[in-house]
Design a protein around this motif. Structure first.
Motif, PDB file in Angstrom:
ATOM      1  N   ALA A 282       0.816  -1.212   0.000  1.00  0.00           N
ATOM      2  CA  ALA A 282       0.000   0.000   0.000  1.00  0.00           C
ATOM      3  C   ALA A 282       0.851   1.265   0.000  1.00  0.00           C
ATOM      4  O   ALA A 282       0.477   2.280  -0.590  1.00  0.00           O
ATOM      5  N   GLY A 283       2.009   1.215   0.677  1.00  0.00           N
ATOM      6  CA  GLY A 283       2.894   2.374   0.689  1.00  0.00           C
ATOM      7  C   GLY A 283       3.404   2.706  -0.698  1.00  0.00           C
ATOM      8  O   GLY A 283       3.508   3.877  -1.078  1.00  0.00           O
ATOM      9  N   TYR A 284       3.735   1.675  -1.480  1.00  0.00           N
ATOM     10  CA  TYR A 284       4.181   1.888  -2.856  1.00  0.00           C
ATOM     11  C   TYR A 284       3.072   2.517  -3.678  1.00  0.00           C
ATOM     12  O   TYR A 284       3.295   3.470  -4.446  1.00  0.00           O
ATOM     13  N   ARG A 285       1.865   2.000  -3.521  1.00  0.00           N
ATOM     14  CA  ARG A 285       0.753   2.516  -4.318  1.00  0.00           C
ATOM     15  C   ARG A 285       0.451   3.974  -3.970  1.00  0.00           C
ATOM     16  O   ARG A 285       0.060   4.757  -4.832  1.00  0.00           O
ATOM     17  N   GLN A 286       0.658   4.320  -2.698  1.00  0.00           N
ATOM     18  CA  GLN A 286       0.419   5.705  -2.302  1.00  0.00           C
ATOM     19  C   GLN A 286       1.542   6.621  -2.780  1.00  0.00           C
ATOM     20  O   GLN A 286       1.290   7.688  -3.347  1.00  0.00           O
ATOM     21  N   ALA A 287       2.802   6.192  -2.570  1.00  0.00           N
ATOM     22  CA  ALA A 287       3.933   7.064  -2.850  1.00  0.00           C
ATOM     23  C   ALA A 287       4.241   7.181  -4.339  1.00  0.00           C
ATOM     24  O   ALA A 287       4.613   8.254  -4.809  1.00  0.00           O
ATOM     25  N   ALA A 294      -5.641   4.871  -0.946  1.00  0.00           N
ATOM     26  CA  ALA A 294      -6.832   4.034  -1.092  1.00  0.00           C
ATOM     27  C   ALA A 294      -6.565   2.563  -0.818  1.00  0.00           C
ATOM     28  O   ALA A 294      -7.484   1.808  -0.493  1.00  0.00           O
ATOM     29  N   SER A 295      -5.307   2.124  -0.955  1.00  0.00           N
ATOM     30  CA  SER A 295      -5.007   0.706  -0.762  1.00  0.00           C
ATOM     31  C   SER A 295      -4.831   0.324   0.693  1.00  0.00           C
ATOM     32  O   SER A 295      -4.815  -0.861   1.019  1.00  0.00           O
ATOM     33  N   TRP A 296      -4.717   1.294   1.576  1.00  0.00           N
ATOM     34  CA  TRP A 296      -4.459   0.961   2.980  1.00  0.00           C
ATOM     35  C   TRP A 296      -5.553   0.134   3.633  1.00  0.00           C
ATOM     36  O   TRP A 296      -5.256  -0.782   4.401  1.00  0.00           O
ATOM     37  N   PRO A 297      -6.844   0.358   3.367  1.00  0.00           N
ATOM     38  CA  PRO A 297      -7.860  -0.473   4.020  1.00  0.00           C
ATOM     39  C   PRO A 297      -7.722  -1.953   3.722  1.00  0.00           C
ATOM     40  O   PRO A 297      -8.189  -2.795   4.483  1.00  0.00           O
ATOM     41  N   GLY A 326       7.195  -0.876   4.478  1.00  0.00           N
ATOM     42  CA  GLY A 326       6.260  -0.076   5.259  1.00  0.00           C
ATOM     43  C   GLY A 326       5.804   1.166   4.535  1.00  0.00           C
ATOM     44  O   GLY A 326       5.498   1.150   3.359  1.00  0.00           O
ATOM     45  N   THR A 327       5.797   2.298   5.235  1.00  0.00           N
ATOM     46  CA  THR A 327       5.213   3.508   4.665  1.00  0.00           C
ATOM     47  C   THR A 327       6.225   4.410   3.992  1.00  0.00           C
ATOM     48  O   THR A 327       5.851   5.368   3.347  1.00  0.00           O
ATOM     49  N   THR A 328       7.508   4.168   4.184  1.00  0.00           N
ATOM     50  CA  THR A 328       8.515   4.996   3.536  1.00  0.00           C
ATOM     51  C   THR A 328       9.412   4.116   2.683  1.00  0.00           C
ATOM     52  O   THR A 328       9.738   3.003   3.047  1.00  0.00           O
ATOM     53  N   HIS A 329       9.846   4.647   1.562  1.00  0.00           N
ATOM     54  CA  HIS A 329      10.622   3.865   0.624  1.00  0.00           C
ATOM     55  C   HIS A 329      11.767   4.698   0.075  1.00  0.00           C
ATOM     56  O   HIS A 329      11.563   5.804  -0.391  1.00  0.00           O
ATOM     57  N   SER A 330      12.971   4.150   0.113  1.00  0.00           N
ATOM     58  CA  SER A 330      14.107   4.881  -0.417  1.00  0.00           C
ATOM     59  C   SER A 330      14.186   4.771  -1.936  1.00  0.00           C
ATOM     60  O   SER A 330      14.779   5.610  -2.593  1.00  0.00           O
ATOM     61  N   CYS A 335      10.203  -1.770  -2.915  1.00  0.00           N
ATOM     62  CA  CYS A 335       8.772  -2.055  -2.791  1.00  0.00           C
ATOM     63  C   CYS A 335       8.292  -3.095  -3.772  1.00  0.00           C
ATOM     64  O   CYS A 335       7.109  -3.278  -3.948  1.00  0.00           O
ATOM     65  N   ARG A 336       9.234  -3.747  -4.433  1.00  0.00           N
ATOM     66  CA  ARG A 336       8.885  -4.786  -5.375  1.00  0.00           C
ATOM     67  C   ARG A 336       9.342  -6.132  -4.823  1.00  0.00           C
ATOM     68  O   ARG A 336      10.103  -6.220  -3.899  1.00  0.00           O
ATOM     69  N   ASP A 337       8.901  -7.234  -5.459  1.00  0.00           N
ATOM     70  CA  ASP A 337       9.314  -8.547  -4.972  1.00  0.00           C
ATOM     71  C   ASP A 337      10.765  -8.821  -5.333  1.00  0.00           C
ATOM     72  O   ASP A 337      11.357  -9.720  -4.796  1.00  0.00           O
TER      73      ASP A 337
END
Length: 337
Positions: A282-287, A294-297, A326-330, A335-337
């Motif tokens: 969800a963090g990736y989708r937001q950032a 919207a993906s957090w729920p 998590g919510t922050t990404h460098s 944020c990928r597999d």
């Protein structure tokens, strides 16, 4: 119910209540705890861990550095490229030595190798307009499958030995087969070339997707009993996608039973199960995708759904092809597999 969101990977549990083997996964995990610990089934003896362990994607040469950075127990590397393309994993080092080298590097650092075996889709010919159509066409193509089983056989020969190795068999394929079987929900109805190809170890096995599963089990038992076989439980295989459609708890119970019934038609037993949510959190989708959060729920929805799946005797539910950042990404790569 108690819920725990655990950022850990490669967990062992059990889906015996559904007729499925234990669930494992890598990287990020949602692990609701819905039953008393004493009621949980035991981790299978072949699984090379007795507690929650961390796993990470890992390229050749990275094991020492990753082990020094965190107590990773598992590392994983896709085996892909197709069985008849000249680019498959067997060509990455001479005579398929890539697998042996990777396993030895892992063992030197006290780590276990996990190989998602993703060869069917990328094989030739490139027929079909969708991944599902291509996979199903390849399953029923005697030329492709002759090369395929030779490739599988080579893997087991190169993985054989005293070190535990995990083979994650064809992620996504089982979901496609499940959907292709329609209302019958039966892998025995989907054609696949197995016993008719003249491979000695596969003699007598049915030319169906069930026989395909049985072929992996027979080759493993014959050539490399140190290898742990992992089934992939696609969250969309029933035709209802847990991620996009977010079914109710009662619907999820029904879907879980359907998934278990399909697995039973394979007529053989894998050792563990991998499952997944998505390859971006969800963090990736937001950032990066700009969905405004919207993906957090969905995170809570999956915990509810997983609780209901676990009520069928699953001790832990892990996720594969997901991330722990998590919510922050460098960077996007984290944020990928």
């Amino acid at each position: 119910r108690r819920r725990a969101a655990l950022a850990v990977g490669l967990l062992a549990g059990s889906l015996v209540g559904l007729g499925l083997p234990p669930v494992t996964g890598t990287l990020s995990v949602v692990a609701p705890v819905a039953r008393a610990a004493g009621a949980l089934p035991a981790v299978p003896a072949i699984w090379p861990a007795t507690r929650l362990e961390l796993g990470i994607t890992s390229h050749p040469g990275e094991a020492a550095g990753q082990r020094a950075s965190a107590p990773f127990r598992f590392r994983y590397q896709y085996l892909a490229g197709g069985v008849n393309t000249g680019n498959g994993w067997a060509t990455w080092n001479a005579n398929g030595a890539f697998v042996t080298s990777y396993v030895n590097e892992s063992a030197a650092q006290g780590m276990v190798s996990v190989f998602p075996y993703y060869q069917l889709l990328q094989s030739n010919p490139a027929v079909g307009s969708t991944e599902a159509a291509r996979d199903l066409a390849h399953l029923d193509d005697p030329t492709v499958m002759s090369a395929y089983w030779a490739d599988v056989r080579l893997f087991f020969q190169k993985a054989a030995g005293g070190q535990p190795v995990v083979l994650h068999v064809e992620p996504d394929l089982w979901g496609y087969v499940e959907q292709a079987s329609g209302a019958a929900n039966d892998a025995r109805l989907i054609p696949a070339r197995v016993g008719s190809l003249g491979v000695a170890e596969l003699a007598g096995l049915p030319d169906t997707a069930a026989g395909f599963a049985q072929g992996f089990k027979r080759l493993r038992d014959t050539l490399a009993p140190n290898v742990v076989l992992a089934y992939h439980l696609s969250v969309w295989g029933t035709g209802v996608d847990l991620h996009h459609q977010a079914p109710s708890d009662s619907q999820t119970d029904t879907l879980a039973a359907k998934a278990g019934a399909f697995y039973a038609t394979l007529g053989t037993a894998f050792d563990v199960t991998f499952t997944d949510i998505a390859d971006r959190d969800a963090g990736y989708r937001q950032a990066y995708l700009g969905d405004g959060g919207a993906s957090w729920p969905y995170g809570d929805t999956f915990r509810v759904d997983a609780c209901n799946v676990r009520s069928k005797s699953v001790s832990l539910v892990g996720t594969w092809a997901s991330c722990t950042s998590g919510t922050t990404h460098s960077s996007r790569r984290t944020c990928r597999d």
